[in-house]
Scaffold this motif. Structure first.
Motif, PDB file in Angstrom:
ATOM      1  N   ASP A 194       5.283  29.773   8.631  1.00 15.77           N
ATOM      2  CA  ASP A 194       5.992  29.004   9.786  1.00 15.77           C
ATOM      3  C   ASP A 194       6.631  27.665   8.681  1.00 15.77           C
ATOM      4  O   ASP A 194       5.930  26.879   8.348  1.00 15.77           O
ATOM      5  N   TYR A 250      -0.340  26.957  20.465  1.00 15.16           N
ATOM      6  CA  TYR A 250      -0.714  26.223  19.030  1.00 15.16           C
ATOM      7  C   TYR A 250      -1.532  25.218  19.252  1.00 15.16           C
ATOM      8  O   TYR A 250      -1.520  24.258  20.196  1.00 15.16           O
ATOM      9  N   TYR A 283       0.824  34.747   8.887  1.00 12.26           N
ATOM     10  CA  TYR A 283       1.723  33.909   9.638  1.00 12.26           C
ATOM     11  C   TYR A 283       2.399  32.840   8.712  1.00 12.26           C
ATOM     12  O   TYR A 283       1.515  31.856   8.353  1.00 12.26           O
ATOM     13  N   ASN A 296      -4.963  36.028  13.585  1.00 11.20           N
ATOM     14  CA  ASN A 296      -4.625  34.742  13.066  1.00 11.20           C
ATOM     15  C   ASN A 296      -5.892  34.061  12.595  1.00 11.20           C
ATOM     16  O   ASN A 296      -6.844  34.456  13.277  1.00 11.20           O
ATOM     17  N   ASN A 307       3.099  32.024  22.570  1.00 13.89           N
ATOM     18  CA  ASN A 307       2.451  31.262  21.673  1.00 13.89           C
ATOM     19  C   ASN A 307       1.681  30.246  21.701  1.00 13.89           C
ATOM     20  O   ASN A 307       2.157  29.270  22.718  1.00 13.89           O
ATOM     21  N   LYS A 332      10.210  31.836  10.678  1.00 14.20           N
ATOM     22  CA  LYS A 332       8.795  32.220  11.004  1.00 14.20           C
ATOM     23  C   LYS A 332       8.878  33.586  10.450  1.00 14.20           C
ATOM     24  O   LYS A 332       9.729  34.422  11.015  1.00 14.20           O
ATOM     25  N   GLU A 371      -0.287  34.189  18.444  1.00 17.37           N
ATOM     26  CA  GLU A 371       0.983  34.708  18.907  1.00 17.37           C
ATOM     27  C   GLU A 371       0.611  36.203  19.641  1.00 17.37           C
ATOM     28  O   GLU A 371      -0.098  36.982  18.898  1.00 17.37           O
ATOM     29  N   ASN A 395      -2.380  29.034  15.139  1.00 16.01           N
ATOM     30  CA  ASN A 395      -1.419  29.734  15.812  1.00 16.01           C
ATOM     31  C   ASN A 395      -1.573  31.077  16.477  1.00 16.01           C
ATOM     32  O   ASN A 395      -2.334  31.938  15.989  1.00 16.01           O
TER      33      ASN A 395
END
Length: 333
Positions: A106, A304, A104, A66, A302, A123, A46, A44
């Motif tokens: 989620d 992914y 992170y 990340n 974001n 999140k 961000e 992910n």
């Protein structure tokens, strides 16, 4: 970097749209009563971009450091459990000294009552760094440390309520792999998204806090293209407009309240192979929204990415019998 083991339990509650295990209809095959083990590689990204209106000279790009995560998932009916960790040997997983530590988390729940898709999520993101250092320090080198914001934290609670207009389109075949759509089909999907986010940061021992409430209406189009019975390509794109209400305060100063109009765009592409036992594929998706604030443009992006490989098999009797006993007490399962 210290190896982190995170155990996330995701519960996917489905309305009984196809009641029997692997019941074939003209358009869909269901694998609801099969156990599925899946190996995933995902990440992910961000990012928040803040820039003055009409210029990029003072643009700030705040990103998280990340990690690429490896995870093992086990799915059976409405239950999914995942064990994930971040291996050091993967490039980019050992840059804490330069970019600082980020976390992170989620957690999401997805329901499928008939043609509705209800998603709820939590999140938590903490630890950002200034990605565009050269815009502020021209002689900065990539081997130098980035400016870090270790106390900047974003905590969000939210959800989406969607409705699939085409009854012949299987959202489960893309989201959970618990079904396989046999014929190519697409659908318009209107949906409402909403969330509340808490932004906190401490700079020079001064605490800042902002609360954001967002709600928006969106329209998207999803298409599931089936190639030679076992391969699918599923792109989607949606656009939306909404409102954001924020309340901010710095230490004991007076609270400031603001309202904004937000624009949102979301899209992605899934490519997969499916058989009764084996499945594998990949997915990439993006989500971005923007609004104007005091002469500045604020963007939240974001990105992914996911690669997976899985295997389905009949559940052991002890698993099936235990689940059936629980289901009698909790029929929705």
């Amino acid at each position: 970097m210290t190896l982190k083991n995170t155990i996330t339990v995701l519960t996917l509650l489905s309305g009984i749209f196809y009641a029997k295990c692997q019941t074939d209809t003209a358009l869909v095959t269901s694998y609801r009563d099969k156990v599925m083990i899946r190996l995933n590689l995902d990440t992910n990204l961000e990012k928040y971009i803040i820039s003055e209106k009409g210029t990029d000279d003072s643009k700030m790009e705040l990103s998280i450091n990340n990690k690429t995560k490896t995870s093992v998932s086990i799915d059976y009916r409405v239950i999914s459990a995942t064990l994930s960790f971040s291996p050091k040997f993967i490039p980019g997983n050992n840059e804490d000294d330069l970019k600082g530590k980020s976390s992170y988390t989620d957690l999401s729940f997805r329901f499928f009552p008939k043609r509705f898709i209800q998603t709820l999520y939590y999140k938590k993101v903490k630890g950002f760094y200034l990605e565009n250092m050269k815009d502020f320090i021209p002689d900065w080198k990539e081997t130098d440390a980035y400016l870090q914001f270790p106390d900047l934290k974003v905590l969000s609670f939210g959800g989406t309520t969607s409705y699939v207009l085409n009854k012949n389109f299987s959202a489960k075949s893309i989201y959970t792999h618990s079904e396989w759509q046999k014929k190519s089909s697409g659908s318009w999907v209107p949906y409402l998204d909403y969330d509340i986010s808490f932004f906190t940061n401490t700079i020079n021992e001064v605490k800042n806090k902002e609360i954001q409430y967002k709600i928006g209406g969106n329209m998207g189009y999803f298409y599931n293209w089936i190639i030679r019975d076992k391969v699918n390509v599923a792109p989607y794109l949606s656009l939306g407009i909404g409102g954001q209400f924020s309340s901010s305060r710095q230490e004991n100063e007076k609270k400031e309240n603001e309202q904004f109009v937000t624009l949102k765009m979301e899209g992605g592409l899934h490519v997969g192979y499916n058989s009764d036992r084996f499945l594998f594929g990949g997915r990439i998706s993006f989500n971005t929204y923007t609004y104007q604030k005091s002469g500045e443009t604020v963007e939240n992006n974001n990105l992914y990415g996911l690669i997976y490989i899985g295997y389905r098999f009949a559940p052991p009797k002890v698993v099936k019998n235990t689940y059936d006993k629980i289901q009698k007490k909790i029929p929705v399962l």
